[in-house]
Write a protein that holds these residues in place. Structure first.
Motif, short mmCIF file in Angstrom:
data_model
loop_
_atom_site.label_atom_id
_atom_site.label_comp_id
_atom_site.label_asym_id
_atom_site.label_seq_id
_atom_site.Cartn_x
_atom_site.Cartn_y
_atom_site.Cartn_z
N GLU A 275 -2.99 7.47 7.57
CA GLU A 275 -2.26 6.36 6.95
C GLU A 275 -2.85 6.02 5.58
N ILE A 276 -4.18 6.00 5.49
CA ILE A 276 -4.84 5.67 4.23
C ILE A 276 -4.56 6.74 3.18
N ALA A 277 -4.60 8.01 3.59
CA ALA A 277 -4.32 9.10 2.66
C ALA A 277 -2.89 9.00 2.12
N ALA A 278 -1.95 8.69 3.01
CA ALA A 278 -0.55 8.53 2.58
C ALA A 278 -0.42 7.38 1.58
N ASN A 279 -1.09 6.26 1.86
CA ASN A 279 -1.02 5.11 0.94
C ASN A 279 -1.62 5.45 -0.43
N ALA A 280 -2.71 6.23 -0.41
CA ALA A 280 -3.37 6.60 -1.67
C ALA A 280 -2.49 7.51 -2.51
N ILE A 281 -1.68 8.34 -1.86
CA ILE A 281 -0.77 9.23 -2.60
C ILE A 281 0.44 8.45 -3.11
N ILE A 282 0.95 7.56 -2.27
CA ILE A 282 2.14 6.79 -2.65
C ILE A 282 1.84 5.84 -3.81
N ASP A 283 0.68 5.16 -3.72
CA ASP A 283 0.32 4.16 -4.73
C ASP A 283 -1.02 4.55 -5.36
N LYS A 284 -1.00 5.02 -6.61
CA LYS A 284 -2.21 5.47 -7.28
C LYS A 284 -3.20 4.32 -7.51
N LYS A 285 -2.74 3.08 -7.42
CA LYS A 285 -3.63 1.93 -7.59
C LYS A 285 -4.20 1.42 -6.26
#
Length: 385
Positions: A275-285
């Motif tokens: 989930e964290i990896a997906a969030n990091a890809i979706i939102d660069k900030k």
């Protein structure tokens, strides 16, 4: 050449969670899995789910919800005092559910598609001799993949093994007994009409599989459970943490060694890191450092133990001698006071210095005096879970 925005290697709980979260945001996701699709989720695993992961798994998959009974040497206690509940689930059921969820939101999942090589500088993977390009890569291929070595990642292998026995058990039980089991613990995880009974060991500690299995078989035989004809299974678990993100490559789940090295729990860590990896890809900030640090916080406890084991060569240590010494301390008036005082101080220092305090606390587990304080055990479990 085929190209996708995100390529995920491995359809475990972490890879499928990442695929689902990315697909929900309409990202172009390709997940490559070496197993056929109808075998996704099949893995050697006790299948215990802590409460913090229940929100992501439908209760219809639960084989039961338990308050574990914890056996500490000769002491039997209920984990209800620790506020702990665990559900059991068959891993293949969980995997197939996650597969359907990921595909429902538009992720492409290809079974029978092993990745043989990754060209990091060229942003390409090699699958069945064909090159597939990517913008971001998520590696979720587990602990036992040759790909990890080809990526130059460190390994510190722990072996988990169990017996699948066709028998109904009412309770989920966890056993700690240094004299009969050794360093580590054993478990009974009920799954309705069958159960997973097992333990684990670390080869670098001088433990050998055949000896550890004999210990466990004798231990449960004394409790009236015959494992002679049960189905034997085993799997390696890498507990050497490497990293989470480098450039456009993310390591999650067992590939990153997010598995709790003290308990062997890895489903929550895999799903959360996905989930964290997906969030990091979706939102660069997206600020991923704090949540990812919480996922691997158990390594803060274990790393000092592994360092000490290597430094002092734990192969030469004699647990029975340590147990005898601490038993003597317990039976002497001054020794009893010293251990009780140490117990009190450890309760205060566990959360401040989890690595150092846990090293001492695990040493004290050889002596029943330590177990007299439920406050200390509660503090210790808060660090572990």
């Amino acid at each position: 050449m085929e190209k996708h925005e995100i390529v995920i290697i491995g359809a475990g709980p972490g890879g499928l969670t990442a695929a689902k979260e990315l697909a929900k945001k309409d990202r172009d996701v390709l997940l490559l899995e070496r197993k056929p699709e109808d075998k996704i989720g099949e893995k050697v695993c006790g299948g215990g789910l802590p409460e913090r992961v229940w929100k992501d798994v439908p209760s219809s998959l639960f084989k039961g919800v338990f308050t574990p009974i914890i056996h500490l040497g000769g002491i039997e206690a209920t984990a209800q005092l620790l506020g702990m509940k665990v559900a059991s689930v068959d891993r293949i059921d969980l995997g197939q559910y996650q597969l359907r969820e990921a595909e429902k939101f538009g992720a492409e999942v290809r079974g029978n598609s092993p990745v043989s090589y990754v060209k990091l500088r060229q942003n390409k993977v090699i699958c069945k001799g064909e090159e597939i390009g990517y913008d971001n890569l998520i590696v979720a291929c587990g602990s036992n993949s040759r790909l990890l070595k080809r990526l130059g990642l460190r390994t510190y292998i722990m072996i988990g093994y169990d017996y699948d026995i066709e028998e109904h058990f009412r309770d989920m039980e966890i056993f700690y007994d240094v004299e009969k089991i050794g360093i580590g613990y054993a478990w009974i995880f009920p799954h309705g009409d069958h159960a997973s009974i097992g333990s684990g060991y670390i080869p670098r500690f001088g433990q050998k599989g055949i000896n550890e299995r004999k210990k466990i078989e004798n231990f449960f035989k004394e409790r009236g459970i015959d494992l002679k004809y049960a189905k034997k299974r085993s799997a390696p678990v890498n507990i050497a943490y490497n990293y989470f993100k480098r450039r456009n490559v993310y390591l999650i789940g067992d590939s990153a060694s997010f598995t709790n090295p003290l308990t062997g729990e890895g489903i929550y860590q895999a799903m959360r890191s996905g989930e964290i990896a997906a969030n990091a890809i979706i939102d660069k900030k997206y600020k991923y450092k704090k949540p990812i640090k919480d996922v691997y916080r158990h390594h803060q406890i274990v790393n000092p133990l592994l360092f000490a084991a290597d430094f002092f060569s734990i192969k030469k240590l004699e647990p029975k001698r340590i147990q005898k010494m601490l038993g003597w301390l317990e039976n002497s008036k001054y020794g009893h006071r010293a251990l009780s005082r140490a117990n009190y101080l450890l309760a205060k220092s566990l959360k401040i210095y989890p690595g150092f305090a846990s090293f001492l606390y695990l040493s004290q587990l050889f002596a029943p005096t330590t177990l007299a304080s439920w406050d200390t055990i509660k503090d210790y479990m808060d660090v572990l879970i």
